[in-house]
Design an enzyme around this catalytic site. Structure first.
Site, PDB file in Angstrom:
ATOM      1  N   LYS A  85     -56.394  56.663 -12.083  1.00  0.00           N
ATOM      2  CA  LYS A  85     -57.783  56.213 -12.082  1.00  0.00           C
ATOM      3  C   LYS A  85     -58.520  56.869 -10.923  1.00  0.00           C
ATOM      4  O   LYS A  85     -58.056  56.865  -9.788  1.00  0.00           O
ATOM      5  CB  LYS A  85     -57.827  54.685 -11.943  1.00  0.00           C
ATOM      6  N   GLU A 144     -57.525  35.221 -21.042  1.00  0.00           N
ATOM      7  CA  GLU A 144     -58.321  34.026 -20.768  1.00  0.00           C
ATOM      8  C   GLU A 144     -57.778  32.785 -21.470  1.00  0.00           C
ATOM      9  O   GLU A 144     -57.839  31.676 -20.934  1.00  0.00           O
ATOM     10  CB  GLU A 144     -59.783  34.271 -21.184  1.00  0.00           C
ATOM     11  N   ARG A 197     -63.921  33.592 -25.197  1.00  0.00           N
ATOM     12  CA  ARG A 197     -62.641  33.928 -25.819  1.00  0.00           C
ATOM     13  C   ARG A 197     -61.673  32.746 -25.790  1.00  0.00           C
ATOM     14  O   ARG A 197     -60.670  32.746 -26.500  1.00  0.00           O
ATOM     15  CB  ARG A 197     -62.018  35.116 -25.092  1.00  0.00           C
TER      16      ARG A 197
END
Length: 627
Positions: free
Chosen positions: A280, A361, A389
């Site tokens: 990254k 979640e 969610r």
């Protein structure tokens, strides 16, 4: 090179030196443009070679490329002809995620993680049913997204589909927003190429060459069985035990290795996992060395720094640490967003009481219910949009069990340039139907501290404290108080023409609207309920003394605070009409918060004009003058 690429087909004529030059130019372009506009820099710097290889091997849009979560699709945009990044994530400019309105190469525009594999399963199945056997579906999923349960539900189904070409590219950079956590991260770590990996393979070759096996060496026997040394030595069991063909690990910045692996996967008739190792922020030292998030996302460059006060997130961060010091039973949970939601300080102070469950979640919420059942008080800190969610878990696992769990929802309301999937505009409508749930929308920092302290004191029901993105506004003082309702202007005891009910961050707007109406000769009371759910009985009483009620909220107007108040008044036989000022029931695009509020008619001037028209139509001023 970048100027010569207007679509994926242009990549096929470039040789390896030109492709490497193209990769360098793309990185320079991204650093320059994204630093100017703001956006997701680190994730895109990490997938430059991977995206080039994907578009050389696969024929988009005939072959479908899906990006999970989508914030790493900037390179994909560039290679599909979208090079004007001057208004990236701004109104009228490119979206920060794939967007079907922008290009035929964008098939989905999700930016909630862990969903692309389910899309891929469905698309690959549709190709088979329609007889499109020469088409492939490719899903690029990060190691962070694989911490989400939905991804594993999809993998379980994909593994059973032996008859349809589907390539799963695992972009393994050891991070989602922050370092990837959990057992999956540990497993992927065993698959990663390390500095000593080639030496490890060489030593393995030496050992196996020295082992006799059926008249030859074990090394030769492995090759004779078409099973290479890397396949023998690398622990690939996680994917292969599911029945998925595995290719890798592959250096995600080596164009030759990437193309070889992807072509090998494309030629396989069933589902294949290609495990790519990327870095990254690759190619930009500040991003590579940034320890917090490797410049996952950056803000726009500004001509001069603007003086701002503390953010809502920082106020919560300070307060939860204070509460944690007083309450050893308070624990914190988040879903791969510990720093963005303000739990870094709590984690530093109470590491054993801080839990990052990855992009999961649903698990976070039910785990919190279990913690509550075990005598703790969990504080689940999420972006408001991501609580959507886990609604079933809030309803059935927390509320049904009367579990004392506090939900802290950051980025509630209109969030701005991340677009429709990130606006936290649904939570107050969704949560109003949960029995026993208490919901607060504080108007300023002082109220945030007070509501959070009250929320964690509730042990037999879920509580929610929600607040917007950005800096905390100046404190809006109360001029009076009556049974859970702050009076911001006027008097709760007297009758008046209009009652303005402010919800959360709309307080300053509500006060300005009240001033404008008063200037036009309309008597006004402005109130702010401490808790908007359940409706304070005093609010019903106060509403009955007014000719008109106006509710101001930065939530979708359908099913929001205004709808619930209107229903409550009808049940109490209070006939005062209620006007609702909120967000329309639609997916708002990416733009600045102020632009979106203006489009929704939620500026002080727009609301004032609308209310004055309503007062006139209702004849409130005429009635008062006649009396």
């Amino acid at each position: 090179m970048l100027d010569t690429v207007d679509g994926p087909a242009d990549l096929s004529r470039l040789g390896l030196p030109e492709l490497r030059t193209l990769a360098q130019e793309i990185r320079r372009f991204l650093v320059t443009e994204v630093s100017r506009t703001g956006g997701h820099l680190g994730p895109n710097l990490g997938v430059v070679e991977l995206t080039i290889a994907l578009h050389r091997v696969f024929d988009s849009p005939r072959d479908v490329l899906l990006w999970d979560t989508g914030h790493q699709a900037y390179v994909h945009k560039l290679l599909t002809g979208r090079k004007d990044f001057s208004r990236l994530r701004a109104k009228g400019g490119l979206s920060g995620y794939p967007s079907r309105s922008e290009s035929e190469h964008d098939v989905i525009e999700n930016s909630h993680a862990s969903t692309a594999l389910s899309y891929a399963d469905g698309l690959a199945t549709a190709n088979r049913l329609r007889g499109f056997h020469d088409r492939c579906v490719v899903a690029v999923v990060g190691d962070g997204a694989l911490t989400g349960g939905m991804a594993w539900e999809a993998l379980n189904n994909i593994a059973a589909a032996k008859d349809r070409p589907l390539v799963i590219v695992v972009n393994d950079n050891e991070r989602s927003y922050a370092p990837t956590v959990g057992g999956l991260a540990d497993h992927l770590a065993t698959l990663r190429t390390s500095a000593g990996y080639e030496a490890f393979l060489q030593r393995g070759k030496e050992i196996l060459t020295g082992v006799p096996f059926a008249g030859r060496t074990l090394y030769d026997a492995l090759h004779g069985a078409k099973k290479g040394l890397k396949d023998f030595l690398t622990p690939q069991g996680l994917f292969e035990d599911l029945g998925l063909k595995y290719v890798g690990p592959v250096d995600g910045h080596d164009l030759v290795a990437l193309e070889t692996a992807l072509r090998r996967a494309k030629g396989f008739p069933g589902p294949v996992v290609v495990h790519c190792l990327t870095r990254k922020g690759k190619g930009y030292r500040p991003a590579e060395e940034h320890q917090a998030d490797r410049l996952h996302a950056i803000g726009p460059r500004r001509a001069a720094p603007r003086a701002t006060g503390p953010s809502w997130t920082s106020v919560f961060s300070d307060e939860i640490v204070r509460i944690g010091a007083e309450r050893p039973d308070v624990v914190a949970i988040t879903a791969a967003m510990r720093e963005p939601v303000g739990l870094e300080a709590f984690a530093a102070a109470f590491p054993e009481r801080t839990f990052d469950v990855g992009i999961a979640e649903q698990h976070a919420v039910t785990c919190a219910a279990g913690l509550a059942a075990g005598g703790m008080h969990p504080v689940v800190a999420l972006y408001a949009t991501f609580l959507n969610r886990a609604f079933d878990q809030v309803l059935m696992d927390v509320a049904l069990h009367k579990a004392g769990v506090t939900f802290v929802l950051d980025r509630a309301g209109v969030t701005g340039n991340d677009g429709p999937s990130h606006h936290g505009m649904w939570d107050m409508s969704i949560l109003q139907v949960v029995p026993g749930l208490r919901l607060a929308a504080p108007r300023d920092g002082a109220r945030l501290r007070a509501r959070l302290a009250e929320a964690v004191a509730v042990s037999d029901a879920p509580t929610v404290v929600r607040y917007p993105k950005g800096a905390v506004p100046d404190e809006v003082p109360a001029v009076g108080h009556v049974d859970g309702v702050d009076i911001l202007a006027g008097s709760a005891e007297a009758s008046a023409d209009v009652l303005i009910v402010s919800v959360g961050a709309m307080a300053a707007t509500a006060v300005r609207v009240g001033e404008a109406l008063a200037g036009a000769g309309v008597s006004v009371t402005v109130v702010d309920p401490e808790w908007v759910q359940p409706v304070a009985p005093a609010l019903t009483t106060v509403a009955g003394r007014h000719g008109l009620v106006a509710v101001l909220e930065d939530n979708v107007v359908v099913g929001g605070v205004g709808s619930v108040l209107s229903h409550t008044l009808r049940e109490a036989h209070v006939s005062t009409p209620v006007l609702q000022f909120g967000l329309p029931r639609c997916f708002l695009p990416h733009a600045d918060r102020s632009e979106l509020l203006e489009e929704a008619g939620l500026t002080p001037d727009q609301i004032s004009r609308s209310l004055l028209d309503s007062v006139t139509r209702c004849g409130l001023l005429d009635d008062r003058r006649a009396s």
